[in-house]
Enzyme design. Structure first.
Site, short mmCIF file in Angstrom:
data_model
loop_
_atom_site.label_atom_id
_atom_site.label_comp_id
_atom_site.label_asym_id
_atom_site.label_seq_id
_atom_site.Cartn_x
_atom_site.Cartn_y
_atom_site.Cartn_z
N ARG A 234 17.37 58.90 73.23
CA ARG A 234 17.62 60.16 73.92
C ARG A 234 17.06 60.04 75.33
O ARG A 234 16.05 59.36 75.55
CB ARG A 234 16.96 61.34 73.19
N GLU A 263 21.80 64.59 81.04
CA GLU A 263 23.18 64.22 80.74
C GLU A 263 24.09 65.41 80.43
O GLU A 263 25.31 65.31 80.57
CB GLU A 263 23.23 63.21 79.58
N HIS A 295 26.67 57.98 76.81
CA HIS A 295 26.43 58.34 75.40
C HIS A 295 27.59 57.89 74.51
O HIS A 295 28.18 58.68 73.78
CB HIS A 295 26.21 59.86 75.27
P1 NAI Z 1 15.90 57.46 61.92
O1 NAI Z 1 15.37 58.81 61.61
O2 NAI Z 1 16.54 56.67 60.83
O3 NAI Z 1 14.75 56.56 62.56
C1 NAI Z 1 13.86 57.00 63.53
C2 NAI Z 1 12.61 56.16 63.41
O4 NAI Z 1 11.75 56.51 64.49
C3 NAI Z 1 11.84 56.39 62.10
O5 NAI Z 1 11.53 55.16 61.50
C4 NAI Z 1 10.60 57.14 62.57
O6 NAI Z 1 9.46 56.87 61.77
C5 NAI Z 1 10.43 56.59 63.96
N1 NAI Z 1 9.58 57.40 64.80
C6 NAI Z 1 9.38 58.74 64.78
N2 NAI Z 1 8.46 59.10 65.67
C7 NAI Z 1 8.07 57.96 66.29
C8 NAI Z 1 7.13 57.68 67.31
N3 NAI Z 1 6.39 58.65 67.85
N4 NAI Z 1 6.98 56.40 67.69
C9 NAI Z 1 7.70 55.41 67.12
N5 NAI Z 1 8.61 55.62 66.14
C10 NAI Z 1 8.79 56.88 65.74
O7 NAI Z 1 16.93 57.68 63.14
P2 NAI Z 1 18.11 56.71 63.60
O8 NAI Z 1 19.35 57.03 62.85
O9 NAI Z 1 17.63 55.31 63.60
O10 NAI Z 1 18.33 57.22 65.09
C11 NAI Z 1 17.32 57.10 66.08
C12 NAI Z 1 17.69 57.94 67.28
O11 NAI Z 1 18.83 57.38 67.91
C13 NAI Z 1 18.13 59.38 66.93
O12 NAI Z 1 17.03 60.25 66.83
C14 NAI Z 1 19.02 59.74 68.08
O13 NAI Z 1 18.25 60.41 69.06
C15 NAI Z 1 19.51 58.39 68.62
N6 NAI Z 1 20.95 58.20 68.45
C16 NAI Z 1 21.70 57.90 69.55
C17 NAI Z 1 23.06 57.70 69.44
C18 NAI Z 1 23.91 57.33 70.62
O14 NAI Z 1 25.15 57.40 70.52
N7 NAI Z 1 23.33 56.94 71.74
C19 NAI Z 1 23.74 57.86 68.14
C20 NAI Z 1 22.86 58.12 67.05
C21 NAI Z 1 21.51 58.30 67.21
#
Ligand code: NAI
Length: 332
Positions: A234, A263, A295
């Site tokens: 993000r 964005e 994005h």
């Molecule tokens: P997820 O929930 O499976 O994984 C997120 C990970 O980040 C978890 O392992 C969590 O423990 C960790 N985390 C939480 N707080 C943290 C911190 N302070 N420091 C380090 N790690 C921390 O989520 P997923 O599916 O892997 O997605 C991650 C992010 O990617 C989403 O939150 C979203 O913002 C972004 N995203 C972007 C997309 C795009 O098109 N650019 C599409 C889909 C998601």
């Protein structure tokens, strides 16, 4: 049941119309984003379907509640645009699609690394103008470089495995170390150590209070000079102004962003004949070592199909008072 869609682009309509063959919902599509003003158009919709830059703050949620909306289906993984407490108080159920295609996003992060490194975007244009010189196209071997991954959830995990496959040393930081990744060779370290040792840093954590401006003038000095930073998470994970300062000094050697702090005003729109008022993005785009995509990391055929199916399944289930779809998740 009628579903009102906001920020609906032609490709959203196509995938949701196709998925609806299994459900038969009534649809209303609006290309405009959801905000307090546009929420007023909702009529007879128990469910609305929103995307990453739609506003779901208290003011908007209150309008939705007065319109009788009971379900908000986010057709995305992140939910940082939602006021969770307000949704809870107003009795609105909110679901999302947590893992529609982690590989789609991880592959885009890899594409950004390869483009920034091997400059294929420049080579493409150059050769088309019959300029076959290699001057200025020098890259580096990704093989045996150290890649730091912040956040090893669905996407981070897929990305770690891709980087292991490229022969990289993979470091990771997360709140909890992932045993399966450790067994595959990923080394979990404190954030600062990861920043110090990585040639490339890729962000895959959610945006929240702890992660806002994770990359800023306090953390950049820990990084190697010439580091490559990739952000498909993000926009607010990085302080854009501090990154611009570090790009100017050369401390950051490459920056690839698929998400941007401001964005909402830009992405998903064709502004090619407009005067952009956002000076920060204009400055970013003036650097030869910065790659901005709007994005699009999620944007694959497989991901869109999965998003539509899971979203509709969740809406149907929530409508019946059941938990959301197997691959869906409840936020509130
Ligand atoms: P997820 O929930 O499976 O994984 C997120 C990970 O980040 C978890 O392992 C969590 O423990 C960790 N985390 C939480 N707080 C943290 C911190 N302070 N420091 C380090 N790690 C921390 O989520 P997923 O599916 O892997 O997605 C991650 C992010 O990617 C989403 O939150 C979203 O913002 C972004 N995203 C972007 C997309 C795009 O098109 N650019 C599409 C889909 C998601």
């Amino acid at each position: 049941m009628k579903i009102t869609f906001f920020s609906a682009k032609p490709y959203d309509k196509e995938s949701f119309v196709h998925a609806n063959e299994c459900y038969g919902f009534e649809y209303e599509f609006f290309e405009t984003e959801l905000n307090a003003a546009t929420a007023e158009v909702i009529q007879n919709s128990i469910a609305i379907c929103a995307f990453v830059n739609d506003q779901l703050n208290r003011q908007v949620l209150e309008v939705l509640a007065t319109k009788g909306v009971k379900i908000i289906a986010l057709r995305c993984a992140g939910f940082n645009n939602l006021d969770i407490e307000a949704a809870h108080e107003l009795g609105i159920r909110v679901c999302r699609v947590p893992a529609y295609s982690p590989e789609a996003v991880a592959e885009h992060a890899l594409a950004m690394i390869m483009t920034l490194n091997r400059k294929t975007h420049k080579a493409y244009n150059r050769v088309r103008e019959q300029n076959f010189s290699l001057q200025g196209l020098l890259g580096f071997n990704l093989y045996q470089k150290t890649v730091g991954v912040v956040g090893t959830g669905n996407i981070g995990k897929a990305f770690c495995r891709m980087m292991l496959g490229m022969g990289c040393r993979v470091l990771a930081f997360d709140l909890v170390a992932d045993k399966s990744l450790e067994a595959e060779g990923v080394v979990f370290l404190p954030l600062i150590t990861l920043l110090q040792q990585s040639d490339i840093i890729s962000l895959h954590c959610p945006l929240n209070e702890q992660t806002t401006h994770l990359i800023d003038q306090q953390t950049i000095p820990f990084m190697k000079k010439g580091v490559m930073i990739i952000n498909t998470g993000r926009g607010k994970l990085i302080d854009t102004k501090d990154c611009i300062d570090a790009l100017k000094t050369g401390h950051i050697g490459y920056l690839g962003i698929d998400v941007y702090e401001q964005e909402e005003k830009l992405f998903f729109k064709d502004l090619s004949s407009h005067i952009i008022q956002d000076d920060m993005i204009q400055r970013l785009m003036s650097f030869p070592n910065v790659l901005v995509t709007a994005h699009q990391a999620f944007f694959t055929k497989e991901a869109l199909e999965q998003i539509a199916m899971v979203t509709l399944d969740s809406i149907e289930k929530l409508g019946k008072g059941e938990p959301p779809a197997t691959n869906g998740a409840l936020v509130v």
